[in-house]
Design a protein around this motif. Sequence first.
Motif, short mmCIF file in Angstrom:
data_model
loop_
_atom_site.label_atom_id
_atom_site.label_comp_id
_atom_site.label_asym_id
_atom_site.label_seq_id
_atom_site.Cartn_x
_atom_site.Cartn_y
_atom_site.Cartn_z
N ALA A 26 1.60 1.26 -4.51
CA ALA A 26 2.23 2.16 -3.55
C ALA A 26 3.62 2.58 -4.00
O ALA A 26 4.03 3.74 -3.83
CB ALA A 26 2.29 1.49 -2.17
N MET A 150 -3.95 5.35 -0.47
CA MET A 150 -3.65 4.75 0.83
C MET A 150 -4.92 4.29 1.55
O MET A 150 -4.93 3.24 2.19
CB MET A 150 -2.89 5.75 1.70
CG MET A 150 -1.48 6.09 1.21
SD MET A 150 -0.37 4.66 1.15
CE MET A 150 -0.42 4.26 -0.62
N CYS A 190 -1.27 2.60 6.43
CA CYS A 190 -1.86 3.31 5.29
C CYS A 190 -2.95 4.27 5.73
O CYS A 190 -3.09 5.37 5.17
CB CYS A 190 -2.41 2.31 4.28
SG CYS A 190 -1.15 1.36 3.40
#
Length: 328
Positions: A26, A150, A190
């Motif tokens: 991420a 995500m 997410c």
Amino acid sequence: MKISAKRAEYVALLSLILSVIFFIIALLVGLWSGFFAVFAVSWFILLSALISLVLVIQFHQRALAEQEKLDMSQLGVDERSSTIFQAKGERAALFAVAQRRLGLLEKWFLPVFSTLIAVYQTGIGLYLFKVYSATAEVEAKQPLICAVCMMAIAFVSFLISRYATGMSVQLVWKPLRACGSSLLGVAVLCFVLAGCLAWAQFQTFVPVNVMGWVICVLFVLLGVETALNVVLDIYRPRLKDQYSRTAFDSRLLGIINEPGGLFRTAAGAIDYQFGFEVSQTWFYKLLEKAIVPLILFAAVTLYSLSCIVVVAPNEEAIIEHFGNPLTK
């Protein structure tokens, strides 16, 4: 069958490894794409990794204490061994070193770690607010790739969260609830962020920008909550053989992680106010079963309406991007 802390240690270790991997992914994706929300959610994933780390240490020490108790009980069966220990109390005390370390860890290390977690949450939240204002005009790219990343993180985090929360029903594994709550927070953030990134593909950046601001606010709220829990734990009485919830086990995330606990609390309050068990009536039980689907239906309806409002002005941009299906 005796429940061992070793299994909980493996779950916490798996959560730690996955959280570190997800944090790196991420963080790199956020820096590469320029989306502040992706960069911000990476630090929330790191928070889950820190909580999993302390749970690995705690359950590892519990496993050592369990093994120590087992060894001492086996030695106590032998009469000659028991005589030796009675004659040499200092030697017997050496075999309780793991249990003493466990006591010190849960009495001092966990509150200290909770304080550090509160500092981390508040500090990162304020830092992200500062970065958010500085990156307001940065041009982002590749929202669909970010959305796929995500969604993958959200799916795996959700599975581990449900497994950890299910194990936390057992008293011995109760601390795993903090791991489950933090991972579920990662999964929800997410998942919502993936939807916002999908809209960014149509040059609609308002949802993803709002999501970045929400993550900043959430960090600060969790930091304040953890700090208050640390202060309250100082004055909270501790009973022997009774589980004491750690300060970094967020009650706010726990509401999402275990909504049944919120419903039970509400039912108790309603019963107290009306003077009889309203929660046992057929209407309340029907409402309790239907409340979650109703909330989801309302959320989907509102989301669909907002999509219509957002997409309608951008109809020409969407047709230009995908082409008009009526002309094909």
